[in-house]
Design an enzyme around this catalytic site. Structure first.
Site, short mmCIF file in Angstrom:
data_model
loop_
_atom_site.label_atom_id
_atom_site.label_comp_id
_atom_site.label_asym_id
_atom_site.label_seq_id
_atom_site.Cartn_x
_atom_site.Cartn_y
_atom_site.Cartn_z
N TRP A 11 -6.94 15.96 23.04
CA TRP A 11 -7.77 15.20 22.09
C TRP A 11 -9.15 15.83 21.89
O TRP A 11 -9.92 15.37 21.06
CB TRP A 11 -7.88 13.74 22.54
CG TRP A 11 -6.56 13.00 22.57
CD1 TRP A 11 -5.34 13.49 22.17
CD2 TRP A 11 -6.32 11.66 23.02
NE1 TRP A 11 -4.37 12.53 22.35
CE2 TRP A 11 -4.94 11.40 22.87
CE3 TRP A 11 -7.14 10.65 23.55
CZ2 TRP A 11 -4.36 10.18 23.22
CZ3 TRP A 11 -6.57 9.44 23.90
CH2 TRP A 11 -5.19 9.20 23.74
N GLU A 170 -1.65 30.11 23.09
CA GLU A 170 -2.36 29.60 21.92
C GLU A 170 -3.13 30.73 21.24
O GLU A 170 -4.24 31.07 21.66
CB GLU A 170 -3.36 28.51 22.35
CG GLU A 170 -2.72 27.33 23.04
CD GLU A 170 -3.58 26.07 22.91
OE1 GLU A 170 -3.09 25.10 22.35
OE2 GLU A 170 -4.74 26.09 23.35
N SER A 216 -2.17 24.68 15.64
CA SER A 216 -1.74 24.04 14.39
C SER A 216 -0.29 23.57 14.42
O SER A 216 0.42 23.66 13.40
CB SER A 216 -2.01 24.96 13.19
OG SER A 216 -3.41 25.23 13.09
N GLY A 237 -3.41 19.88 19.26
CA GLY A 237 -4.78 19.39 19.10
C GLY A 237 -4.85 18.35 17.99
O GLY A 237 -4.55 17.17 18.19
N GLY A 238 -5.24 18.79 16.80
CA GLY A 238 -5.48 17.89 15.68
C GLY A 238 -4.38 16.86 15.45
O GLY A 238 -4.66 15.67 15.26
P1 PGA Z 1 -4.72 22.50 17.07
O1 PGA Z 1 -5.30 22.75 18.57
O2 PGA Z 1 -3.36 21.88 17.26
O3 PGA Z 1 -5.69 21.56 16.45
O4 PGA Z 1 -4.65 23.82 16.43
C1 PGA Z 1 -4.45 23.20 19.60
C2 PGA Z 1 -5.25 23.37 20.86
O5 PGA Z 1 -6.41 23.79 20.81
O6 PGA Z 1 -4.73 23.11 21.97
#
Ligand code: PGA
Length: 265
Positions: A11, A170, A216, A237-238
């Site tokens: 988060w 990532e 993403s 993340g998002g």
């Molecule tokens: P994101 O972030 O899904 O918003 O790209 C992933 C993360 O940083 O773990």
């Protein structure tokens, strides 16, 4: 031996206390107790206890976004691994690209390794994030960067602790940009990571380590990414900030859920 898929939500520095507990409650209601995929959420540290309470009775596990490498003492502003365990965390993320590249001072592999070993010693499971920047990819350095981050981050790790480790691949250029790695790019990087893990640890330990993809991930691309043989989950993340999206990603993972033979403790 199958690896139990693992979907974790990061988060980051988002949401209020009320929003965190509402999101946790919605997720708790949406993830069944017999879910064949492991699920965790990593809220901001000040809300860990509130989210833990909101997840009471749920199979969703609690994780922290970072930790310090000492067990107690004069380390103003830091949180120890034992404190995280004490308030119900099972997981902690270390080496996220934002701590490596964005937040100052930047964390290096030596510090990340100390955090990983301290977290393991306290009994936490660790998600170690690794990934190349766009420049590094364009210079053809992706594998050497991953190798350096893995070798440094996992230094002095005993093979016996390997089942408490998850690697999150990532690519930095895919985080928060909406630009996801292709399934081929993800699988290629994950296969490379698995090969390096086998050399650093041993092949059996390496085969049991889950490698999440992050960058993403969203409902529309999760199923394809998770269908890759070496993609064992996602660090989201998002899209983890909205219950509907995160639950859809979990749902997409169900079609790829492997038979469970073991899971992190
Ligand atoms: P994101 O972030 O899904 O918003 O790209 C992933 C993360 O940083 O773990």
């Amino acid at each position: 031996m199958g690896r139990k898929l693992f979907i974790a939500g990061n988060w980051k520095m988002n949401l209020s206390a009320a929003q965190c507990t509402a999101l946790a409650s919605d997720l708790a209601a949406g993830v069944q107790s017999d879910c064949p995929v492991e699920v965790a959420v990593c809220p901001p540290s000040v809300y860990l206890s509130a989210v833990h309470a909101a997840l009471d009775g749920s199979v969703i596990r609690l994780g922290a976004q970072n930790v310090y490498c000492e067990s107690s003492g004069a380390f103003t502003g830091q949180i120890s691994p034992a404190m995280l365990l004490d308030i119900g965390c099972r997981y902690v993320i270390v080496g996220h690209s934002e701590t490596r590249h964005t937040i100052e001072p930047h964390e290096d592999d030596a510090l990340i390794n100390r955090k990983l070993l301290a977290a393991l010693a306290a009994g936490l499971n660790v998600i170690l994030c690794i990934g190349e920047t766009l420049d590094q990819r364009e210079q053809g350095r992706t594998e050497s960067v991953l190798d350096t981050q893995l070798t440094g981050g996992l230094a002095n790790l005993q093979s016996a602790s390997a089942q408490k480790i998850t690697i999150a691949y990532e690519p930095v250029w895919a985080i928060g940009t909406g630009q996801t790695a292709t399934t081929e790019q993800a699988q290629q990087a994950h296969a490379f990571v698995r090969t390096r893990l086998a050399a650093l640890l041993d092949p059996t330990a390496a085969n049991g380590i889950r490698i999440q993809y992050g960058g993403s991930v969203k409902p529309s691309n999760a199923a394809d990414l998770l269908a890759q043989p070496d993609v064992d989950g996602a660090l989201v993340g998002g899209a983890s900030l909205k219950a509907k999206d995160f639950l859809e990603i979990i749902k997409a993972s169900l079609q790829n859920a492997a038979q469970v033979s073991g899971t992190a403790g």
